[in-house]
Design an enzyme around this catalytic site. Structure first.
Site, PDB file in Angstrom:
ATOM      1  N   LYS A 226      -2.614  62.126   1.272  1.00 22.41           N
ATOM      2  CA  LYS A 226      -3.221  61.977  -0.048  1.00 22.41           C
ATOM      3  C   LYS A 226      -2.161  61.496  -1.032  1.00 22.41           C
ATOM      4  O   LYS A 226      -1.185  62.189  -1.311  1.00 22.41           O
ATOM      5  CB  LYS A 226      -3.802  63.319  -0.527  1.00 22.41           C
ATOM      6  CG  LYS A 226      -4.308  63.298  -1.973  1.00 22.41           C
ATOM      7  CD  LYS A 226      -4.652  64.708  -2.447  1.00 22.41           C
ATOM      8  CE  LYS A 226      -4.919  64.733  -3.951  1.00 22.41           C
ATOM      9  NZ  LYS A 226      -5.166  66.106  -4.455  1.00 22.41           N
ATOM     10  N   LYS A 238      -8.384  67.589 -16.852  1.00 17.45           N
ATOM     11  CA  LYS A 238      -7.655  68.845 -16.739  1.00 17.45           C
ATOM     12  C   LYS A 238      -7.146  69.288 -18.105  1.00 17.45           C
ATOM     13  O   LYS A 238      -6.854  68.446 -18.967  1.00 17.45           O
ATOM     14  CB  LYS A 238      -6.442  68.673 -15.814  1.00 17.45           C
ATOM     15  CG  LYS A 238      -6.743  68.398 -14.360  1.00 17.45           C
ATOM     16  CD  LYS A 238      -5.438  68.174 -13.596  1.00 17.45           C
ATOM     17  CE  LYS A 238      -5.675  67.867 -12.126  1.00 17.45           C
ATOM     18  NZ  LYS A 238      -6.143  69.031 -11.377  1.00 17.45           N
ATOM     19  N   ASP A 249       0.838  65.279  -7.155  1.00 21.21           N
ATOM     20  CA  ASP A 249      -0.411  65.212  -6.407  1.00 21.21           C
ATOM     21  C   ASP A 249      -0.370  64.151  -5.310  1.00 21.21           C
ATOM     22  O   ASP A 249      -1.342  63.976  -4.586  1.00 21.21           O
ATOM     23  CB  ASP A 249      -1.591  64.951  -7.352  1.00 21.21           C
ATOM     24  CG  ASP A 249      -2.863  65.627  -6.879  1.00 21.21           C
ATOM     25  OD1 ASP A 249      -2.773  66.537  -6.029  1.00 21.21           O
ATOM     26  OD2 ASP A 249      -3.950  65.258  -7.348  1.00 21.21           O
ATOM     27  N   ASP A 308     -12.525  65.801 -10.735  1.00 20.74           N
ATOM     28  CA  ASP A 308     -11.209  66.360 -10.429  1.00 20.74           C
ATOM     29  C   ASP A 308     -11.089  66.780  -8.972  1.00 20.74           C
ATOM     30  O   ASP A 308     -10.035  67.234  -8.544  1.00 20.74           O
ATOM     31  CB  ASP A 308     -10.913  67.546 -11.353  1.00 20.74           C
ATOM     32  CG  ASP A 308      -9.452  67.932 -11.364  1.00 20.74           C
ATOM     33  OD1 ASP A 308      -8.614  67.079 -11.003  1.00 20.74           O
ATOM     34  OD2 ASP A 308      -9.133  69.079 -11.717  1.00 20.74           O
ATOM     35  N   GLU A 310     -10.940  64.747  -6.503  1.00 21.58           N
ATOM     36  CA  GLU A 310     -10.796  63.354  -6.089  1.00 21.58           C
ATOM     37  C   GLU A 310     -10.021  63.188  -4.793  1.00 21.58           C
ATOM     38  O   GLU A 310     -10.161  62.190  -4.093  1.00 21.58           O
ATOM     39  CB  GLU A 310     -10.112  62.547  -7.201  1.00 21.58           C
ATOM     40  CG  GLU A 310      -8.603  62.573  -7.236  1.00 21.58           C
ATOM     41  CD  GLU A 310      -8.007  63.962  -7.432  1.00 21.58           C
ATOM     42  OE1 GLU A 310      -6.918  64.221  -6.894  1.00 21.58           O
ATOM     43  OE2 GLU A 310      -8.628  64.794  -8.126  1.00 21.58           O
ATOM     44  N   ARG A 312     -10.194  64.694  -1.873  1.00 22.08           N
ATOM     45  CA  ARG A 312     -11.040  64.611  -0.678  1.00 22.08           C
ATOM     46  C   ARG A 312     -11.789  63.285  -0.619  1.00 22.08           C
ATOM     47  O   ARG A 312     -12.118  62.806   0.462  1.00 22.08           O
ATOM     48  CB  ARG A 312     -11.997  65.805  -0.647  1.00 22.08           C
ATOM     49  CG  ARG A 312     -12.991  65.860  -1.784  1.00 22.08           C
ATOM     50  CD  ARG A 312     -13.537  67.256  -2.040  1.00 22.08           C
ATOM     51  NE  ARG A 312     -12.537  68.126  -2.645  1.00 22.08           N
ATOM     52  CZ  ARG A 312     -12.758  69.388  -2.987  1.00 22.08           C
ATOM     53  NH1 ARG A 312     -13.930  69.938  -2.760  1.00 22.08           N
ATOM     54  NH2 ARG A 312     -11.805  70.110  -3.525  1.00 22.08           N
TER      55      ARG A 312
END
Length: 458
Positions: A226, A238, A249, A308, A310, A312
């Site tokens: 990811k 957020k 992330d 949020d 996102e 997956r």
């Protein structure tokens, strides 16, 4: 690797480090001079984990170091020393209590890390002297860990999808691998609609990065990462404190790239494909909206319950593409859920799988190399929590329960049951400085996964 040096390359004196705990301290005292014993009494050194004291000889020169260790935590034994000891060469003493020397040396090297892209280290770390063979085994592990740390620590301004691709290109050139990108609208023509949907609102075009390496006759291994280079949350934005560290992330992508480095450096006999879904989840007029529906590469329709969730979404198209290659194994890394951190804390990645034996073997490998993980259940009855009344399912649901499980169940829909698959939900971050674990980006599950793959393919 400035903090480690081979014994054959050492010039000058080497100071010995003697590991000790409260149980072994009396025997150590008996071998010291009366002045050194008095120094222990004066300083109150008791061999507790993390404590250390410098002992001088009769002429006032540094004689040896006593360091308190916890035998159950060998990685931290020496991890606090590189910036604590004077600059110079040090080596483990054979007189000390027995510890895992390999793990201790790895902890030293990782404790010597400093992210110096924007600020120089205030000083050089001390250097640990190792036998040549141990240094040769350590170096790939240290280098791979530093790849994760450097990539995660780099802010999004300097580590967007293109920069992530450029790093992978450099790695590919070093090892004779091939690399290709689907960029921007090429994702649509290539049938990667969810990756495009998540990243289209950013001025930095989304992309899917594919690295391939190895002998086609070897077992096919696909590693997926990811790569959300920054996550604002999208229209479900957020709060400030939740967005502050979202440069991390893309930690899953960093792990996938670092694992590729380990595999290619050690020439593990696999046919490797690495897939990085690299995007920035931003807000603009063309951002995906709650309630939108996307038809994924697999043909399944997904309702966007929460923008949020996102990670997956970008992973599902990459996983579908991975399964089309009929691999022997798929491994994916993702900083996917806060729920995994609630369940297991910041240090232990959650492992999900469609084959429990894979998780058993992976967790066992983690124990062997001091890189802990823990299996959570892929409890399929919880699919009801991400149902949709107008699509095949949603990317999230209204319940806050079992968030790590439902995220894994979303991904599970895109991997056939007969395709072996491991999903690691990792934090990729140290919240505070600890011995061998400086604050910032961190590799978690990397060494465990590599040890597992060595067992599987060697």
């Amino acid at each position: 690797m400035a903090s480690l040096i081979a014994r054959s390359a050492v010039n000058g004196p080497v100071t010995l480090i003697e590991p000790v705990d409260a149980q072994h301290l009396p025997n150590v005292r008996d071998r010291l001079t009366s002045a050194q014993q008095a120094w222990l009494d004066t300083t109150g050194f008791d061999g507790s984990p993390g404590s250390a004291t410098l002992l001088s000889d009769s002429e006032g020169r540094l004689d040896r170091i006593l360091v308190g260790v916890d035998p159950s935590d060998p990685m931290s034994s020496l991890g606090g020393l590189p910036y604590r000891l004077p600059v110079g060469n040090y080596a483990l003493s054979g007189d000390g209590m027995p510890i895992d020397e390999f793990a201790a040396a790895l902890g030293w090297a990782l404790g010597a890390y400093h992210f110096g892209r924007y600020r120089k280290a205030p000083r050089l770390p001390a250097t640990l002297v190792l036998v040549d063979e141990m240094l040769g085994s350590l170096q790939p592990l240290v280098d791979a860990t530093l790849i994760v740390r450097d990539l995660v620590n780099t802010p999004a301004e300097d580590m967007g999808p293109e920069e992530l691709s450029n790093f992978a290109k450099t790695l590919a050139r070093e090892h004779g691998a091939k690399l290709r990108d689907w960029i921007g609208d090429e994702l649509l023509s290539g049938n990667f609609p969810t990756i495009h949907m998540v990243g289209r609102a950013s001025h930095r075009e989304p992309r899917l990065i594919e690295l391939t390496w190895g002998d086609p006759s070897h077992p096919k291994l696909v590693v997926v990462g990811k790569g959300v280079c920054f996550d604002s949350g999208g229209l479900d934005i957020k709060p400030a404190d939740g967005m502050r560290w979202m440069k991390k992330d893309m930690g899953g992508a960093a792990h996938a790239i670092a694992l590729a480095s380990l595999i290619m450096t050690t020439r593990l006999p696999v046919r490797l494909t690495v897939l990085i879904a690299a995007v920035e989840n931003s807000i603009a007029g063309n951002a995906m909206r709650p309630g939108d529906i996307v038809r994924t590469r697999a043909g399944l329709t997904v309702e966007i319950d929460n923008t949020d969730a996102e990670g997956r979404l970008v992973l599902c198209d990459a996983l579908t593409y991975a399964t089309e290659q009929t691999p022997d194994l798929i491994v994916d890394f993702a900083t996917l859920t806060g729920a995994a951190r609630v369940a297991l804390g910041p240090d232990i990645p959650a492992v999900f799988t469609n084959d429990d034996q894979l998780a058993i073997d992976l967790v066992a490998a983690g124990r062997r190399v001091n890189d802990p993980l823990w299996q959570l259940p892929l409890w399929r009855p919880y699919r009801r929590m991400i149902e949709s009344y107008i699509a095949d399912f949603a990317n999230a649901g209204t319940s806050r329960l079992a968030g790590a499980v439902t995220a894994a169940l979303y991904l599970d829909r895109f991997v056939p049951q007969d395709t072996p698959w491991l999903h690691l939900d990792t934090y990729s971050w140290n919240d505070a400085d600890r011995p061998g674990k400086p604050r910032g980006g961190e590799a978690q599950g990397l060494r465990a996964t590599f040890a597992f793959l060595q067992t599987r393919y060697l």
